[in-house]
Design an enzyme around this catalytic site. Structure first.
Site, mmCIF file in Angstrom:
data_model
loop_
_atom_site.group_PDB
_atom_site.id
_atom_site.type_symbol
_atom_site.label_atom_id
_atom_site.label_comp_id
_atom_site.label_asym_id
_atom_site.label_seq_id
_atom_site.Cartn_x
_atom_site.Cartn_y
_atom_site.Cartn_z
ATOM 1 N N GLU A 51 14.590 -15.145 0.742
ATOM 2 C CA GLU A 51 14.905 -16.204 1.720
ATOM 3 C C GLU A 51 13.999 -17.411 1.502
ATOM 4 O OE1 GLU A 51 14.219 -14.399 5.532
ATOM 5 O OE2 GLU A 51 15.913 -13.019 5.305
ATOM 6 N N ASP B 274 0.840 -1.207 0.000
ATOM 7 C CA ASP B 274 0.000 0.000 0.000
ATOM 8 C C ASP B 274 0.879 1.263 0.000
ATOM 9 O OD1 ASP B 274 -2.827 0.935 0.379
ATOM 10 O OD2 ASP B 274 -1.988 1.851 2.181
HETATM 11 C C1 NOJ Z 1 -4.528 2.845 -0.866
HETATM 12 C C2 NOJ Z 1 -5.647 1.881 -0.582
HETATM 13 O O1 NOJ Z 1 -5.921 1.158 -1.744
HETATM 14 C C3 NOJ Z 1 -6.794 2.713 -0.094
HETATM 15 O O2 NOJ Z 1 -7.971 1.950 0.004
HETATM 16 C C4 NOJ Z 1 -6.427 3.323 1.228
HETATM 17 O O3 NOJ Z 1 -7.464 4.183 1.634
HETATM 18 C C5 NOJ Z 1 -5.138 4.125 1.124
HETATM 19 N N1 NOJ Z 1 -4.126 3.457 0.376
HETATM 20 C C6 NOJ Z 1 -4.581 4.403 2.502
HETATM 21 O O4 NOJ Z 1 -4.088 3.226 3.066
#
Ligand code: NOJ
Length: 573
Positions: A268, A219
């Site tokens: 790993e 993310d």
């Molecule tokens: C991207 C994620 O896909 C989204 O759903 C989220 O709100 C933001 N990052 C923050 O983590």
């Protein structure tokens, strides 16, 4: 061989996925667990619900599941506010449930990718509680981004920066200090210059890898490394700084030092764990994230921003195949995910104006919109403009086009049912922080997160307990039960295309074919199969070189080998 025979003799995709490169051309199905299937009936989808539906996933023919966050969370941002990276949210299961789900997926030959959220924790994470309980300048606060407020008593935020979800990006903690959060206030940003933060994430990667997880979706991969100067620029100044590797916040070159460390952990394992970056960066900076020395793959979101338009699609595909080759990775293709308006709906809406007015109403279409023509968020009042049937027709065509491409395709739960975005969610049922922080101007992302319809009747259409976001009546029409035995349903289309897709995974190449019509794209894959997609409204009589046995089509061909408008077909030409 007839298309039926090709289907019957083609082994399940799982049979071909024994090597370390399985991810290169995988069809990955995104599960947003809280809205997938609710086995315990508490209204929130759970891991047992996923395990129970493994036969469905297997029949769909996907190669891997990407599971959006399932960690303990107050759900301030749908689970992207993580309290503990090495546990399961008790609302949706236990670690034992996780293991059982992973085992069931693996037994069906389906890999498992989990979401990892390293840019921020939740404000309920142990570290953040410690930070609040510790004084200014303490090691506990150094795990996050704390700054003194401005003014004699620090009552003013350190800068005028705004959060990506709307509202300010700084939150006071009551002692003159403020913490930074690019997203919701419940999502304090971590300080990745702190060695403890780096170490702890390596531990998390090993924790899940040891449990048999095959990979990670990372993310906000482009946001971890931050280098904030003592004197903070204004938001306007920050926005004006080129994002060229040295921007204080975004897409810094040194973020790749983090991923080089992660790569050592991935390697790993045998086979090495894989990762895919969610990095909203300029396309020519994407290869660094997709490098085999880093995460190995990166999302290409270009199709999400494109209209249903032949020239745009072709340019995007050609460019991204070249980019992927440059990075040594394979390309990725995404038409829908949990953050954007479902593609059936996007393609059924007229292009979206750039920004709504203060009162939420919409100005006339702007030049910017002409360029992107996308609908990231369904602004209020657009529902009547939706041409639902047309949107779905185009979505089916775009999906067949996508699934024929070299590279991996990421499919979002529910798109295989032809679901539209749900626009009419009552304010009190909304959950997305973008709705609350905009405030109310953007309806946010809940419309693509409504629990799936499994049956045509019964409480929450077979999802489980009462759905945590109410399902509209028309969901029943798109239920798995309705679509299952219908050869013309979108579910049958996905199943058929995914089963056949295994045959296409030979080499990461395609050859464009001349069609003589700017609205029609055609390409041949190395196994000889051809995809023809008609983006125009009128029918396209297939010329001789594009005639052949139809393997799968988003609609049936008209007589005399004519491809109807807004349709796509795979041929053995
Ligand atoms: C991207 C994620 O896909 C989204 O759903 C989220 O709100 C933001 N990052 C923050 O983590």
């Amino acid at each position: 061989m007839t298309a039926e025979a090709a289907l019957a003799t083609s082994p399940h995709p799982a049979a071909r996925r024994t090597d370390a490169e399985w991810w290169r051309q995988a069809a990955v199905y995104q599960i947003y667990p809280r809205s997938f299937a609710d086995a315990d009936g508490n209204g929130i989808g759970d891991l047992k619900g996923v395990a129970d539906r493994v036969p469905y996933l297997r029949e769909l023919g996907i190669d891997a599941v990407w599971l959006s966050p399932f960690y303990p969370s107050a759900l301030a941002d749908g689970g992207y506010d993580v309290d503990d990276y090495r546990d399961v949210d008790p609302k949706i299961g236990t670690l034992a449930d996780f293991d059982a789900m992973a085992e069931a997926l693996h037994a069906a030959g389906i890999k498992l990718i989990v979401d990892i959220v390293p840019n921020h924790t939740s404000d309920r994470h142990e570290w953040f509680k410690e930070a609040l309980a510790s004084p200014k300048g303490s090691p506990e606060r150094d795990r996050y981004i704390f700054r003194d407020g401005l003014g004699p008593d620090g009552a003013q935020p350190p800068s005028d920066w705004t959060s990506g979800f709307g509202g300010p990006a700084w939150e006071p903690v009551g002692d003159g200090q403020w913490y930074h959060h690019f997203f919701a206030r419940e999502q304090p940003d971590l300080n990745w210059r702190n060695p403890e933060v780096r170490e702890d994430f390596l531990k998390t990667l090993r924790f899940w890898s040891d449990r048999g997880v095959d990979g990670f979706r990372v993310d906000v991969a482009h946001g971890l490394s931050k280098d904030l100067p003592e004197e903070l620029p204004t938001q306007a100044e920050l926005d004006a700084i080129p994002v060229d590797g040295n921007h204080p916040v975004w897409d810094r070159d040194d973020v790749h030092e983090i991923y080089a460390e992660w790569r050592q952990v991935f390697d790993e394992y045998d086979p090495p764990r894989i990762a895919v970056a969610e990095a909203w960066v300029a396309s020519d900076r994407r290869p660094a994230y997709a490098s085999p020395r880093g995460l190995g793959q990166a999302f290409n979101f270009d199709l999400l921003g494109a209209r249903f338009d032949a020239a745009q699609f072709r340019e995007i595909v050609a460019f991204n195949l070249e980019l992927a080759a440059r990075s040594g990775s394979s390309s990725t293709w995404v038409l829908s995910n949990h953050d954007v308006v479902r593609h059936a709906t996007r393609y059924g809406l007229p292009p979206e104006p750039a920004e709504p007015r203060e009162d939420g109403s919409l100005p006339a279409e702007s030049d910017a919109t002409q360029k992107t023509g996308t609908s990231w968020l369904l602004h209020r009042g657009r529902e009547p403009e939706l041409k639902a049937e047309r949107g779905l027709r185009r979505a089916r065509a775009a999906t067949l086009f996508e699934l024929a491409l070299p590279g991996s395709a990421y499919i979002y739960q529910g798109e295989e049912l032809g679901l539209h975005e749900v626009a009419d969610i009552a304010d009190e049922d909304r959950q997305d922080p973008t709705f609350f922080r905009s405030p109310g101007v953007s309806v946010g992302r809940d419309g693509c997160r409504v629990p799936l319809p499994w049956s045509a009747g019964g409480e929450s259409l077979g999802f489980g307990g009462s759905a945590h976001i109410p399902q509209p009546e028309w969901f029943a029409e798109h239920s798995v039960e309705r679509e299952d035995g219908d050869p013309d349903s979108t579910l049958s289309l996905y199943r058929r295309a995914l089963a056949l897709r295994g045959e296409l995974r030979t080499e990461e190449r395609l050859e464009w074919l001349e069609t003589g019509d700017p609205q029609v794209l055609a390409f041949r894959r190395p196994n000889g199969w051809v995809n023809v997609t008609n983006f125009g409204e009128g029918p396209f009589p297939l010329p001789e070189p594009l005639r052949g046995e139809v393997l799968v089509g988003s609609v049936a061909l008209e007589e005399e080998g004519t491809l109807p408008g807004e349709a796509s077909v795979w041929l053995k030409a």
